[in-house]
Design a protein around this motif. Structure first.
Motif, PDB file in Angstrom:
ATOM      1  N   ASN A  95      -5.606  -1.247  12.092  1.00 33.19           N
ATOM      2  CA  ASN A  95      -7.073  -1.326  12.086  1.00 33.19           C
ATOM      3  C   ASN A  95      -7.645  -0.688  10.821  1.00 33.19           C
ATOM      4  N   THR A  96      -7.070  -1.061   9.677  1.00 35.24           N
ATOM      5  CA  THR A  96      -7.486  -0.446   8.416  1.00 35.24           C
ATOM      6  C   THR A  96      -8.940  -0.773   8.062  1.00 35.24           C
ATOM      7  N   ALA A  97      -9.378  -1.989   8.341  1.00 31.91           N
ATOM      8  CA  ALA A  97     -10.763  -2.358   8.015  1.00 31.91           C
ATOM      9  C   ALA A  97     -11.743  -1.505   8.816  1.00 31.91           C
ATOM     10  N   GLU A  98     -11.480  -1.337  10.095  1.00 35.37           N
ATOM     11  CA  GLU A  98     -12.343  -0.522  10.955  1.00 35.37           C
ATOM     12  C   GLU A  98     -12.360   0.934  10.497  1.00 35.37           C
ATOM     13  N   LEU A  99     -11.193   1.474  10.164  1.00 36.00           N
ATOM     14  CA  LEU A  99     -11.113   2.865   9.715  1.00 36.00           C
ATOM     15  C   LEU A  99     -11.806   3.058   8.371  1.00 36.00           C
TER      16      LEU A  99
ATOM     17  N   GLU B  77       0.809  -1.214   0.000  1.00 37.97           N
ATOM     18  CA  GLU B  77       0.000   0.000   0.000  1.00 37.97           C
ATOM     19  C   GLU B  77       0.846   1.270   0.000  1.00 37.97           C
ATOM     20  N   ASP B  78       2.132   1.146   0.338  1.00 39.49           N
ATOM     21  CA  ASP B  78       2.986   2.336   0.415  1.00 39.49           C
ATOM     22  C   ASP B  78       3.092   3.068  -0.912  1.00 39.49           C
ATOM     23  N   ASP B  79       2.919   2.343  -2.015  1.00 40.53           N
ATOM     24  CA  ASP B  79       3.051   2.970  -3.329  1.00 40.53           C
ATOM     25  C   ASP B  79       1.726   3.513  -3.874  1.00 40.53           C
ATOM     26  N   LEU B  80       0.631   3.328  -3.146  1.00 40.68           N
ATOM     27  CA  LEU B  80      -0.680   3.715  -3.660  1.00 40.68           C
ATOM     28  C   LEU B  80      -0.902   5.226  -3.646  1.00 40.68           C
ATOM     29  N   ALA B  81      -0.392   5.907  -2.662  1.00 39.29           N
ATOM     30  CA  ALA B  81      -0.621   7.352  -2.533  1.00 39.29           C
ATOM     31  C   ALA B  81       0.704   8.021  -2.195  1.00 39.29           C
ATOM     32  N   PRO B  82       1.325   8.696  -3.151  1.00 39.89           N
ATOM     33  CA  PRO B  82       2.587   9.383  -2.853  1.00 39.89           C
ATOM     34  C   PRO B  82       2.408  10.384  -1.717  1.00 39.89           C
ATOM     35  N   GLN B  83       3.455  10.505  -0.923  1.00 41.67           N
ATOM     36  CA  GLN B  83       3.428  11.431   0.209  1.00 41.67           C
ATOM     37  C   GLN B  83       4.455  12.538  -0.001  1.00 41.67           C
ATOM     38  N   PRO B  84       4.210  13.692   0.606  1.00 44.05           N
ATOM     39  CA  PRO B  84       3.054  14.092   1.399  1.00 44.05           C
ATOM     40  C   PRO B  84       1.758  13.995   0.589  1.00 44.05           C
ATOM     41  N   PHE B  85       0.685  13.605   1.301  1.00 44.82           N
ATOM     42  CA  PHE B  85      -0.609  13.350   0.688  1.00 44.82           C
ATOM     43  C   PHE B  85      -1.544  14.524   0.952  1.00 44.82           C
TER      44      PHE B  85
ATOM     45  N   SER C 233      -4.519   3.403   0.764  1.00 46.61           N
ATOM     46  CA  SER C 233      -3.267   3.438   1.519  1.00 46.61           C
ATOM     47  C   SER C 233      -3.516   3.872   2.964  1.00 46.61           C
ATOM     48  N   ASP C 234      -2.545   3.595   3.806  1.00 48.03           N
ATOM     49  CA  ASP C 234      -2.655   3.996   5.215  1.00 48.03           C
ATOM     50  C   ASP C 234      -2.720   5.514   5.355  1.00 48.03           C
TER      51      ASP C 234
END
Length: 201
Positions: A80-84, A55-63, A96-97
């Motif tokens: 807790n990605t599912a809960e969020l 998932e680190d490559d899904l959204a370049p940062q800073p986002f 992404s996280d």
């Protein structure tokens, strides 16, 4: 493990992206794969990537979120990605996280970090409120150091990055020994305090 940098000018001067780039360069080992800097007005945020999850490559940062009004950088992992995702209306798959962090802030505001489980350090700028938030997990698993005086606040994953930034900030702050992070200009680790809030004055 990634590298974080944040700059907040409290004296009305614009944040210099070159200072953030110099601080990231001082943390090259923490973020060898990609280094990016965002800056606007009094704030700048930098992120050096060391990818540890797909998932680190899904959204370049800073986002950027909220039409660019909110900018986030994350070093860490959320458990807790599912809960969020359910609480914020996002799909867990393909998100992404750091996107979940931005969505959590949009939903819960300044208390968002209390909803996150994992090991993390986060810097977040909200241009609408002219406020920078720094957050770490309760066990302080990821490093985040802060150095502040009445003119500028610097945050970074490593103390040497703060010294590099201070040297590039044309004398804005002079490196001194460890101590309080508020008012004295000394370096302090953020500790287990979840969210220091810093306003642009």
């Amino acid at each position: 493990m990634s590298a974080l940098v944040a700059i907040l000018r409290r004296d009305g001067a614009p944040a210099d992206p070159a200072v953030a780039r110099a601080a990231l360069e001082a943390q090259r080992a923490r973020g060898p794969e990609a280094r990016r800097v965002w800056s606007e007005g009094p704030a700048a945020i930098g992120h050096g990537l060391l990818a540890t999850t797909p998932e680190d490559d899904l959204a370049p940062q800073p986002f950027s979120a909220a039409g660019g009004a909110v900018v986030v950088a994350l070093d860490g992992r959320l458990d807790n990605t599912a809960e969020l995702a359910e609480a914020t209306g996002l799909r867990e798959s393909g998100t992404s996280d750091v996107e979940l962090v931005a969505a959590a802030y949009a939903k819960w505001g300044a208390t968002f970090a209390h909803r996150l489980l994992g090991d993390f350090a986060i810097v977040l700028w909200d241009a609408r409120r002219r406020e920078m938030l720094c957050a770490r997990d309760p066990l302080a698993s990821r490093p985040l150091y802060v150095r502040a005086d009445h003119r500028v606040v610097l945050c970074a994953s490593e103390p040497r990055a703060l010294f590099r930034a201070a040297a590039r900030a044309t004398g804005a702050i002079a490196p001194t020994g460890a101590g309080s992070a508020t008012g004295t200009g000394a370096i302090a680790e953020a500790g287990d305090a979840r969210q220091p809030r810093i306003d642009a004055e």
